[in-house]
Design an enzyme around this catalytic site. Sequence first.
Site, short mmCIF file in Angstrom:
data_model
loop_
_atom_site.label_atom_id
_atom_site.label_comp_id
_atom_site.label_asym_id
_atom_site.label_seq_id
_atom_site.Cartn_x
_atom_site.Cartn_y
_atom_site.Cartn_z
N ARG A 21 -33.38 -60.68 -5.17
CA ARG A 21 -32.03 -60.39 -4.68
C ARG A 21 -31.58 -61.33 -3.57
O ARG A 21 -32.38 -61.71 -2.72
CB ARG A 21 -31.98 -58.98 -4.12
N SER A 136 -40.40 -31.62 -8.63
CA SER A 136 -39.45 -32.66 -8.25
C SER A 136 -38.64 -33.12 -9.46
O SER A 136 -39.21 -33.43 -10.53
CB SER A 136 -40.26 -33.83 -7.66
N SER A 188 -26.84 -40.32 -7.30
CA SER A 188 -25.95 -41.44 -6.98
C SER A 188 -25.94 -42.53 -8.03
O SER A 188 -25.11 -43.42 -7.98
CB SER A 188 -26.35 -42.04 -5.64
N HIS A 216 -25.36 -38.05 -0.85
CA HIS A 216 -24.12 -38.65 -1.37
C HIS A 216 -22.97 -37.64 -1.45
O HIS A 216 -21.91 -37.94 -2.00
CB HIS A 216 -24.37 -39.28 -2.74
N THR A 244 -27.41 -37.41 5.21
CA THR A 244 -27.43 -38.67 5.96
C THR A 244 -26.19 -38.75 6.84
O THR A 244 -25.15 -38.15 6.53
CB THR A 244 -27.47 -39.88 5.02
N LYS A 247 -23.61 -42.56 5.36
CA LYS A 247 -22.72 -42.85 4.24
C LYS A 247 -21.32 -42.33 4.59
O LYS A 247 -20.60 -43.01 5.30
CB LYS A 247 -23.32 -42.28 2.96
N THR A 277 -38.75 -43.63 18.14
CA THR A 277 -37.67 -43.48 19.11
C THR A 277 -36.47 -42.76 18.49
O THR A 277 -36.13 -43.01 17.33
CB THR A 277 -37.25 -44.88 19.62
C1 LIG Z 1 -30.27 -39.72 -2.66
C2 LIG Z 1 -30.58 -40.48 -1.42
N1 LIG Z 1 -31.33 -39.89 -0.46
C3 LIG Z 1 -31.64 -40.55 0.67
C4 LIG Z 1 -31.21 -41.83 0.90
C5 LIG Z 1 -31.58 -42.50 2.17
O1 LIG Z 1 -30.55 -42.32 3.11
P1 LIG Z 1 -30.35 -43.37 4.29
O2 LIG Z 1 -29.59 -44.52 3.74
O3 LIG Z 1 -29.63 -42.62 5.36
O4 LIG Z 1 -31.73 -43.77 4.73
C6 LIG Z 1 -30.45 -42.50 -0.08
C7 LIG Z 1 -29.95 -43.88 0.04
O5 LIG Z 1 -29.70 -44.51 0.89
C8 LIG Z 1 -30.12 -41.79 -1.26
O6 LIG Z 1 -29.39 -42.38 -2.21
#
Ligand SMILES: Cc1ncc(COP(=O)(O)O)c(C=O)c1O
Length: 387
Positions: A21, A136, A188, A216, A244, A247, A277
């Site tokens: 990439r 899972s 996603s 997401h 998160t 996003k 931290t």
């Molecule tokens: C479904 C899913 N969970 C967790 C994460 C991780 O989140 P972060 O970007 O805040 O580390 C991502 C992608 O970034 C994700 O697509």
Amino acid sequence: MDYKGYFTSALDRLRDERRYRVFADLERVAGRFPHAIWHSLQGPSDVVIWCSNDYLGMAQHPKVIGAMVEAAARLGTGAGGTRNIAGTNHPLVELERELADLHNKPAGLVFTSGYVSNETGISTIAKLLPNCLLLSDALNHNSMIEGVRQSGCEKKIWRHNDLGHLEELLTTADPARPKLIVFESLYSMDGDIAPVHAICDLAERYSAMTYCDEVHAVGMYGPHGGGICERDNAMHRVDVIEGTLAKAFGCLGGYITASAELVDAVRSYAPGFIFTTALPPAICAAATAAIRHLKTSGWERERHQERAARVKAVLNNAGLPVMPSVTHIVPVLVGDPEKCKAASRPAAFRARHLHSTDQLSDGAASHGTTANHAISLSRRCAGRRPG
Ligand SMILES: Cc1ncc(COP(=O)(O)O)c(C=O)c1O
């Protein structure tokens, strides 16, 4: 020993597989989303970014920028250490309260990223349950798969969103054994949604706990931006809601919300929380501002859905292989890594109005199912990048 050679051959392998990439060197311009400056080998030029997880443009929202600048000026930049050593900056306490409130849970705990919250959250929760069985979803994100792996507990993978298969696995498990079902509310890569209530029905029937990644979906769905579980009135049924701040909330960091006891236990046992931290106060203040804004403003969510629908319609009309998706995710299945790269290259680098990417579906790759080469477009009233 030729140490460098090992790295060179690892990179060569990626190039051979057409998976090497190159990142676009971009400078987003606050206030002009989705415009950015692309620093290419030919020099800087204007581009429009179509792929970003800053779905709602909150990373450039005046309230969010203002909160960050104000907190940095007042409290400085760094957190000063782990929370065990340096205590907790007050904006982080406020952020955790805000998140607990968003998901209507007694407590919240913030980590340095969504990835870390899944990795250390799932592994710690599972380790604290004696002889835990993890169930899972096959398309779970890599951070969840790592959490499952690091727990060292037995795992069973259920076919994606297949309730029959999940029930089959639950039926064969010892009823007295603690079980944790981990899944995403919104996937996603394909843009589909988990049947949250039906999963919770099974969890109740077989005495399992539930852990739902809303990464997401937070900020994006539900009357207050609490995600799919809020939209579907299921927040109270899911034991752990993870999300998160990076996003739709436009900042950085991840979190879990759950019962006070569970959160306190993770706070006390999770290595990924204890030995790193804390988030800087300015980021916490900015994230809190974004969450508060999106709790009361639905305009961004509505507009984003309209835009995503329009992108789907335009691509469909152009005869492109847009996979059906009931969410803001716009997956275009190319099916071949080379063609996928070729499809994104002219878009991002020639036509200069589209920055898309190809990627292996993390869950598919790690669970050994078919890799999925897709361009996922959608976006903040314009764009998002898969992952
Ligand atoms: C479904 C899913 N969970 C967790 C994460 C991780 O989140 P972060 O970007 O805040 O580390 C991502 C992608 O970034 C994700 O697509």
